[in-house]
Design a protein around this motif. Structure first.
Motif, short mmCIF file in Angstrom:
data_model
loop_
_atom_site.label_atom_id
_atom_site.label_comp_id
_atom_site.label_asym_id
_atom_site.label_seq_id
_atom_site.Cartn_x
_atom_site.Cartn_y
_atom_site.Cartn_z
N ALA A 1 0.80 -1.06 0.11
CA ALA A 1 0.07 0.02 -0.20
C ALA A 1 0.81 1.33 0.04
CB ALA A 1 -1.03 -0.23 1.30
N ILE A 2 1.95 1.19 0.80
CA ILE A 2 2.98 2.27 0.98
C ILE A 2 3.60 2.73 -0.68
CG2 ILE A 2 5.08 3.07 1.69
CD1 ILE A 2 4.37 2.01 4.48
N GLU A 3 3.72 1.45 -1.03
CA GLU A 3 4.43 1.64 -2.48
C GLU A 3 3.44 2.30 -3.42
OE1 GLU A 3 6.46 -1.18 -6.05
OE2 GLU A 3 5.71 -2.03 -4.27
N ALA A 4 2.22 1.89 -3.57
CA ALA A 4 1.15 2.31 -4.37
C ALA A 4 0.90 3.71 -4.19
CB ALA A 4 0.10 1.45 -4.37
N PHE A 5 0.33 3.94 -2.75
CA PHE A 5 0.16 5.51 -2.59
C PHE A 5 1.20 6.42 -2.74
CE2 PHE A 5 -3.36 3.39 0.00
CZ PHE A 5 -4.37 4.29 -0.83
N GLY A 6 2.54 6.06 -2.63
CA GLY A 6 3.70 6.77 -2.78
C GLY A 6 3.77 7.21 -4.24
N PHE A 7 3.67 6.29 -5.21
CA PHE A 7 3.87 6.83 -6.38
C PHE A 7 2.76 7.44 -7.05
CE2 PHE A 7 6.82 2.76 -6.99
CZ PHE A 7 7.94 3.46 -7.52
N LEU A 8 1.52 7.16 -6.48
CA LEU A 8 0.25 7.91 -6.74
C LEU A 8 0.54 9.42 -6.48
CD1 LEU A 8 -2.74 5.72 -6.20
CD2 LEU A 8 -1.97 6.46 -8.36
N THR A 9 1.15 9.64 -5.25
CA THR A 9 1.16 11.18 -4.55
C THR A 9 2.14 11.62 -5.50
OG1 THR A 9 0.92 10.15 -2.32
CG2 THR A 9 1.65 12.24 -2.60
N TRP A 10 3.32 10.96 -5.81
CA TRP A 10 4.37 11.53 -6.81
C TRP A 10 3.73 12.02 -8.03
CZ3 TRP A 10 6.41 8.20 -10.79
CH2 TRP A 10 7.20 8.95 -11.61
N LEU A 11 2.97 11.15 -8.58
CA LEU A 11 2.49 11.71 -9.88
C LEU A 11 1.52 12.72 -9.85
CD1 LEU A 11 1.85 7.98 -11.53
CD2 LEU A 11 3.47 9.67 -12.24
N ILE A 12 0.45 12.71 -8.82
CA ILE A 12 -0.55 13.80 -8.65
C ILE A 12 0.26 15.08 -8.47
CG2 ILE A 12 -2.19 14.59 -7.21
CD1 ILE A 12 -3.03 11.88 -6.73
N LEU A 13 1.25 15.18 -7.48
CA LEU A 13 2.01 16.52 -7.39
C LEU A 13 2.80 16.83 -8.42
CD1 LEU A 13 3.13 15.91 -3.54
CD2 LEU A 13 1.29 17.37 -4.40
N MET A 14 3.55 16.16 -9.00
CA MET A 14 4.21 16.54 -10.24
C MET A 14 3.36 16.98 -11.43
SD MET A 14 6.98 14.17 -12.55
CE MET A 14 5.61 13.15 -13.04
N ALA A 15 2.17 16.33 -11.67
CA ALA A 15 1.56 16.77 -12.91
C ALA A 15 0.68 18.22 -12.65
CB ALA A 15 0.33 15.85 -12.76
N TYR A 16 0.58 18.37 -11.24
CA TYR A 16 0.06 19.61 -10.98
C TYR A 16 0.84 20.85 -11.10
CZ TYR A 16 -1.78 23.63 -8.07
OH TYR A 16 -2.13 24.98 -7.99
N THR A 17 2.04 20.57 -10.79
CA THR A 17 3.27 21.36 -10.57
C THR A 17 3.62 21.82 -11.97
OG1 THR A 17 4.13 20.45 -8.64
CG2 THR A 17 5.69 21.80 -9.96
N ILE A 18 3.54 20.83 -12.96
CA ILE A 18 3.85 21.24 -14.55
C ILE A 18 2.97 22.08 -14.90
CG2 ILE A 18 4.10 20.08 -16.55
CD1 ILE A 18 5.48 17.76 -15.10
N VAL A 19 1.56 21.59 -14.77
CA VAL A 19 0.28 22.38 -15.17
C VAL A 19 0.39 23.79 -14.73
CG1 VAL A 19 -2.12 22.62 -15.32
CG2 VAL A 19 -0.97 20.42 -15.68
N LEU A 20 0.67 24.10 -13.32
CA LEU A 20 0.84 25.44 -12.99
C LEU A 20 2.10 26.12 -13.46
CD1 LEU A 20 -0.23 27.51 -10.92
CD2 LEU A 20 1.40 26.42 -9.04
N LEU A 21 2.91 25.45 -13.60
CA LEU A 21 4.29 26.23 -14.18
C LEU A 21 3.93 26.72 -15.81
CD1 LEU A 21 7.05 27.33 -14.26
CD2 LEU A 21 7.83 24.86 -14.86
#
Length: 234
Positions: free
Chosen positions: A127-147
């Motif tokens: 569960a940690i592995e799955a949620f860790g990768f999901l959190t990374w993808l969500i934050l990275m995608a939003y950061t790129i869109v905002l930039l």
């Protein structure tokens, strides 16, 4: 509410939810492994620290932005580096979880161990592995869109976009009521703008040379353009 502000609320809310889940799972793994053999996985301690750090950063940023207008914690120039650091850390948590388990040759298959505590650790790790990768993808995608949106807004003349909040910024608008460039103008075949013709005249069809009007005097009072008037040559 703009699209980007809605995306921001969803990103912050989802990331906070996943962080709390990972925080609890990591704390549980730490407790179980320390009780079993007085040792622990590095990724569980790392995930616990990053989960706490994420809550400490994102929760105040979200609450302050909802209660105040344009706080410094919501400036785009502040959000971008904070979110960039967080998604890098979450990527490190997920990658560290994978490397720790692979190095120790554990939990490679299904979690069907005889010891219930080991089963709990195995399920928590996945569960940690799955949620860790999901959190990374969500934050990275939003950061790129905002930039990208911030750069678009600056290119349109909004110099104050970096010190504005996402909630109060229209990223696609032009500042000071300046209108967008209009295509409703006369253009030649090459796309270059051409002057308006005198009243009563029209441009020739495509492919023909445009007449040049030079030194054309004002017609006599009461006589409009388009009549049979002969003007002296310059």
């Amino acid at each position: 509410m703009t699209f980007l502000n809605t995306l921001r609320l969803l990103t912050f809310g989802t990331s906070l939810g996943f962080s709390v889940i990972i925080l609890g799972l990591c704390a549980n793994i730490l407790s179980l492994t320390l009780n079993l053999n007085n040792r622990y996985f590095v990724f569980s301690a790392f995930g616990l620290a990053i989960g706490i750090l994420t809550v400490l950063f994102l929760l105040p940023m979200l609450v302050i932005d909802l209660t105040r207008k344009g706080p410094m914690t919501s400036w785009i120039v502040v959000e971008l580096p904070v979110l960039s650091v967080l998604w890098v850390l979450w990527l490190a948590v997920a990658a560290d979880a994978v490397s720790d388990v692979v190095a120790s040759d554990l939990f490679s298959g299904s979690c069907d161990y005889l010891n219930s505590k080991v089963n709990t650790v195995c399920n928590s790790y996945k569960a940690i592995e799955a949620f860790g990768f999901l959190t990374w993808l969500i934050l990275m995608a939003y950061t790129i869109v905002l930039l990208v949106f911030a750069c678009i807004s600056q290119s349109r003349g909004n110099k104050a976009v970096w010190t504005s909040s996402v909630r109060d910024t229209d990223f696609l608008a032009y500042p000071n009521g300046k209108a967008a460039p209009s295509m409703n103008q006369y253009t030649g075949g090459s796309g270059a703008a051409m002057p308006m013709p005198p009243q009563g005249h029209a441009y020739p069809p495509n492919g023909q040379q445009m007449p040049v009007y030079q030194n054309t005097p004002t017609p006599p009072q009461g006589m409009p353009y388009g009549g049979q008037v002969t003007y002296p040559q310059a």
